[in-house]
Design a protein around this motif. Sequence first.
Motif, PDB file in Angstrom:
ATOM      1  N   SER A 152       0.823  -1.217   0.000  1.00 30.06           N
ATOM      2  CA  SER A 152       0.000   0.000   0.000  1.00 30.06           C
ATOM      3  C   SER A 152       0.855   1.263   0.000  1.00 30.06           C
ATOM      4  CB  SER A 152      -0.925   0.010   1.223  1.00 30.06           C
ATOM      5  OG  SER A 152      -0.181   0.126   2.426  1.00 30.06           O
ATOM      6  N   LEU A 153       2.162   1.115   0.204  1.00 31.88           N
ATOM      7  CA  LEU A 153       3.067   2.250   0.171  1.00 31.88           C
ATOM      8  C   LEU A 153       3.379   2.639  -1.272  1.00 31.88           C
ATOM      9  CD1 LEU A 153       5.625   1.047   2.898  1.00 31.88           C
ATOM     10  CD2 LEU A 153       3.712   2.629   3.219  1.00 31.88           C
ATOM     11  N   ASN A 154       3.499   3.919  -1.524  1.00 32.49           N
ATOM     12  CA  ASN A 154       3.913   4.441  -2.837  1.00 32.49           C
ATOM     13  C   ASN A 154       2.944   4.131  -3.968  1.00 32.49           C
ATOM     14  OD1 ASN A 154       6.467   5.585  -1.936  1.00 32.49           O
ATOM     15  ND2 ASN A 154       7.190   3.473  -1.759  1.00 32.49           N
ATOM     16  N   THR A 155       1.690   3.936  -3.656  1.00 31.85           N
ATOM     17  CA  THR A 155       0.692   3.786  -4.713  1.00 31.85           C
ATOM     18  C   THR A 155       0.165   5.162  -5.100  1.00 31.85           C
ATOM     19  OG1 THR A 155      -1.115   3.518  -3.109  1.00 31.85           O
ATOM     20  CG2 THR A 155      -0.036   1.512  -3.914  1.00 31.85           C
ATOM     21  N   THR A 156      -0.361   5.258  -6.309  1.00 31.51           N
ATOM     22  CA  THR A 156      -1.024   6.479  -6.749  1.00 31.51           C
ATOM     23  C   THR A 156      -2.468   6.132  -7.071  1.00 31.51           C
ATOM     24  OG1 THR A 156      -0.492   6.173  -9.095  1.00 31.51           O
ATOM     25  CG2 THR A 156       1.151   7.303  -7.731  1.00 31.51           C
ATOM     26  N   SER A 157      -3.209   7.098  -7.565  1.00 37.16           N
ATOM     27  CA  SER A 157      -4.634   6.871  -7.801  1.00 37.16           C
ATOM     28  C   SER A 157      -4.904   5.830  -8.871  1.00 37.16           C
ATOM     29  CB  SER A 157      -5.312   8.193  -8.193  1.00 37.16           C
ATOM     30  OG  SER A 157      -4.734   8.711  -9.382  1.00 37.16           O
ATOM     31  N   ASN A 158      -3.933   5.598  -9.768  1.00 34.07           N
ATOM     32  CA  ASN A 158      -4.210   4.657 -10.856  1.00 34.07           C
ATOM     33  C   ASN A 158      -3.071   3.681 -11.160  1.00 34.07           C
ATOM     34  OD1 ASN A 158      -2.379   6.377 -12.006  1.00 34.07           O
ATOM     35  ND2 ASN A 158      -3.589   6.856 -13.822  1.00 34.07           N
ATOM     36  N   THR A 159      -2.174   3.474 -10.199  1.00 34.83           N
ATOM     37  CA  THR A 159      -1.115   2.497 -10.447  1.00 34.83           C
ATOM     38  C   THR A 159      -0.497   1.997  -9.144  1.00 34.83           C
ATOM     39  OG1 THR A 159       0.962   2.048 -11.614  1.00 34.83           O
ATOM     40  CG2 THR A 159       0.702   4.239 -10.674  1.00 34.83           C
ATOM     41  N   THR A 160      -0.064   0.757  -9.195  1.00 34.51           N
ATOM     42  CA  THR A 160       0.669   0.155  -8.070  1.00 34.51           C
ATOM     43  C   THR A 160       2.106  -0.173  -8.474  1.00 34.51           C
ATOM     44  OG1 THR A 160      -0.141  -2.038  -8.726  1.00 34.51           O
ATOM     45  CG2 THR A 160      -1.392  -0.861  -7.019  1.00 34.51           C
ATOM     46  N   GLN A 161       2.520   0.300  -9.633  1.00 34.87           N
ATOM     47  CA  GLN A 161       3.827  -0.109 -10.158  1.00 34.87           C
ATOM     48  C   GLN A 161       4.989   0.425  -9.316  1.00 34.87           C
ATOM     49  OE1 GLN A 161       3.522  -2.586 -12.666  1.00 34.87           O
ATOM     50  NE2 GLN A 161       1.541  -2.152 -11.736  1.00 34.87           N
ATOM     51  N   HIS A 162       4.877   1.627  -8.782  1.00 34.25           N
ATOM     52  CA  HIS A 162       5.912   2.132  -7.874  1.00 34.25           C
ATOM     53  C   HIS A 162       5.894   1.352  -6.560  1.00 34.25           C
ATOM     54  CE1 HIS A 162       6.060   5.502 -10.700  1.00 34.25           C
ATOM     55  NE2 HIS A 162       7.234   5.797 -10.170  1.00 34.25           N
ATOM     56  N   ALA A 163       4.713   0.918  -6.150  1.00 35.18           N
ATOM     57  CA  ALA A 163       4.604   0.119  -4.927  1.00 35.18           C
ATOM     58  C   ALA A 163       5.299  -1.221  -5.096  1.00 35.18           C
ATOM     59  CB  ALA A 163       3.135  -0.092  -4.567  1.00 35.18           C
ATOM     60  N   ILE A 164       5.198  -1.810  -6.283  1.00 31.66           N
ATOM     61  CA  ILE A 164       5.893  -3.078  -6.555  1.00 31.66           C
ATOM     62  C   ILE A 164       7.399  -2.875  -6.495  1.00 31.66           C
ATOM     63  CG2 ILE A 164       6.349  -4.814  -8.340  1.00 31.66           C
ATOM     64  CD1 ILE A 164       3.429  -4.537  -9.200  1.00 31.66           C
ATOM     65  N   HIS A 165       7.867  -1.783  -7.063  1.00 30.62           N
ATOM     66  CA  HIS A 165       9.296  -1.458  -7.001  1.00 30.62           C
ATOM     67  C   HIS A 165       9.753  -1.320  -5.551  1.00 30.62           C
ATOM     68  CE1 HIS A 165      13.127   0.619  -7.731  1.00 30.62           C
ATOM     69  NE2 HIS A 165      12.715   1.534  -6.866  1.00 30.62           N
ATOM     70  N   ASN A 166       8.965  -0.603  -4.763  1.00 27.78           N
ATOM     71  CA  ASN A 166       9.305  -0.413  -3.351  1.00 27.78           C
ATOM     72  C   ASN A 166       9.293  -1.739  -2.601  1.00 27.78           C
ATOM     73  OD1 ASN A 166       9.618   1.372  -0.878  1.00 27.78           O
ATOM     74  ND2 ASN A 166       7.698   0.341  -0.371  1.00 27.78           N
ATOM     75  N   PHE A 167       8.327  -2.600  -2.920  1.00 25.33           N
ATOM     76  CA  PHE A 167       8.267  -3.912  -2.281  1.00 25.33           C
ATOM     77  C   PHE A 167       9.538  -4.698  -2.557  1.00 25.33           C
ATOM     78  CE2 PHE A 167       7.440  -8.468  -2.976  1.00 25.33           C
ATOM     79  CZ  PHE A 167       7.169  -8.843  -1.665  1.00 25.33           C
ATOM     80  N   LYS A 168      10.000  -4.697  -3.789  1.00 25.03           N
ATOM     81  CA  LYS A 168      11.224  -5.447  -4.107  1.00 25.03           C
ATOM     82  C   LYS A 168      12.409  -4.912  -3.308  1.00 25.03           C
ATOM     83  CE  LYS A 168      14.224  -7.117  -7.765  1.00 25.03           C
ATOM     84  NZ  LYS A 168      14.399  -7.408  -9.217  1.00 25.03           N
ATOM     85  N   THR A 169      12.499  -3.601  -3.163  1.00 28.07           N
ATOM     86  CA  THR A 169      13.590  -3.001  -2.398  1.00 28.07           C
ATOM     87  C   THR A 169      13.580  -3.495  -0.952  1.00 28.07           C
ATOM     88  OG1 THR A 169      13.571  -1.014  -3.780  1.00 28.07           O
ATOM     89  CG2 THR A 169      14.601  -0.835  -1.606  1.00 28.07           C
ATOM     90  N   LEU A 170      12.414  -3.498  -0.327  1.00 31.16           N
ATOM     91  CA  LEU A 170      12.306  -3.935   1.065  1.00 31.16           C
ATOM     92  C   LEU A 170      12.506  -5.445   1.198  1.00 31.16           C
ATOM     93  CD1 LEU A 170       9.261  -1.810   2.307  1.00 31.16           C
ATOM     94  CD2 LEU A 170      11.710  -1.306   2.476  1.00 31.16           C
TER      95      LEU A 170
END
Length: 283
Positions: A152-170
């Motif tokens: 749920s971190l780094n999501t925007t109104s119409n995409t979760t792609q940055h959230a996936i990137h952040n998940f991989k980092t963590l």
Amino acid sequence: MSAYFHKSVSILFKAILTPKTNSKYNFINLTKTELKEFLDEKVTQYNNPKFIENDPIQIPHLFSLKEDIEISGFLTATIAWGNRKSIIKNAMKMMELMGNSPYDFVMSHKTSHLENFDGFVHRTFNSADFKHFIKSLKHIYTNYNGLENVFSLNTTSNTTQHAIHNFKTLFFEIPHLQRTEKHISDPLKGSAAKRLNMYLRWMVRNDNTGVDFGIWNSLSPAQLSCPLDVHSGNVARKLGLLTRKQNDAKALAELDKNLRKMDKNDPVKYDFALFGLEVFEKF
């Protein structure tokens, strides 16, 4: 019969009777509205409990505890490439190796317990990868309040792609083998991240039919992206929903844009239509 039924049948006949090349359908003469109605019908046809029987989503459906569902779903989605029977067989083996209690195993396992994983392999995902995934999952639940919170971190109104990137980092911030990183895709490095987008569909989307779970309320189906692979990509191109030849992040952005035009609140529902047309109807 209803007027809607007659209209739907006429749309299908129009598609079938149009001169065709290598498909029983040809959608050249369909309007955007007619194409949407046809795909909506296909969603209804495939987004039902019968879909579970031969799909990897059956693995998380074995569980009722939220954490068991999300961990079993994540591990299953991780190995979801190749033959579906093999995916299901090996995902079931993963659950057995965790005593069919994935959350309890993740949180309470000892190093010696991971030795039982030796010999496990699904294509390029082997026991060393599996062991790290267990350690990283414990790290995520211990330090970041679980998978839902991280995604749920780094999501925007119409995409979760940055959230996936952040998940991989963590996920890989604890010591790990370099080779294991390839099993988590990164959209910001050009990947369509098919398996993680499929996983997010499972967790976020409440389809009211008992297929997708809808247990993550911190995310909205409107933010999700279609799990783009060879199947959905092939059909999307034939329907004029996708022009880019590669199944990568740019193609996903193009497909997402067109699917949101048909349903901005639940664009990823069309994954059922695209997948079903290719796999079950040999579109």
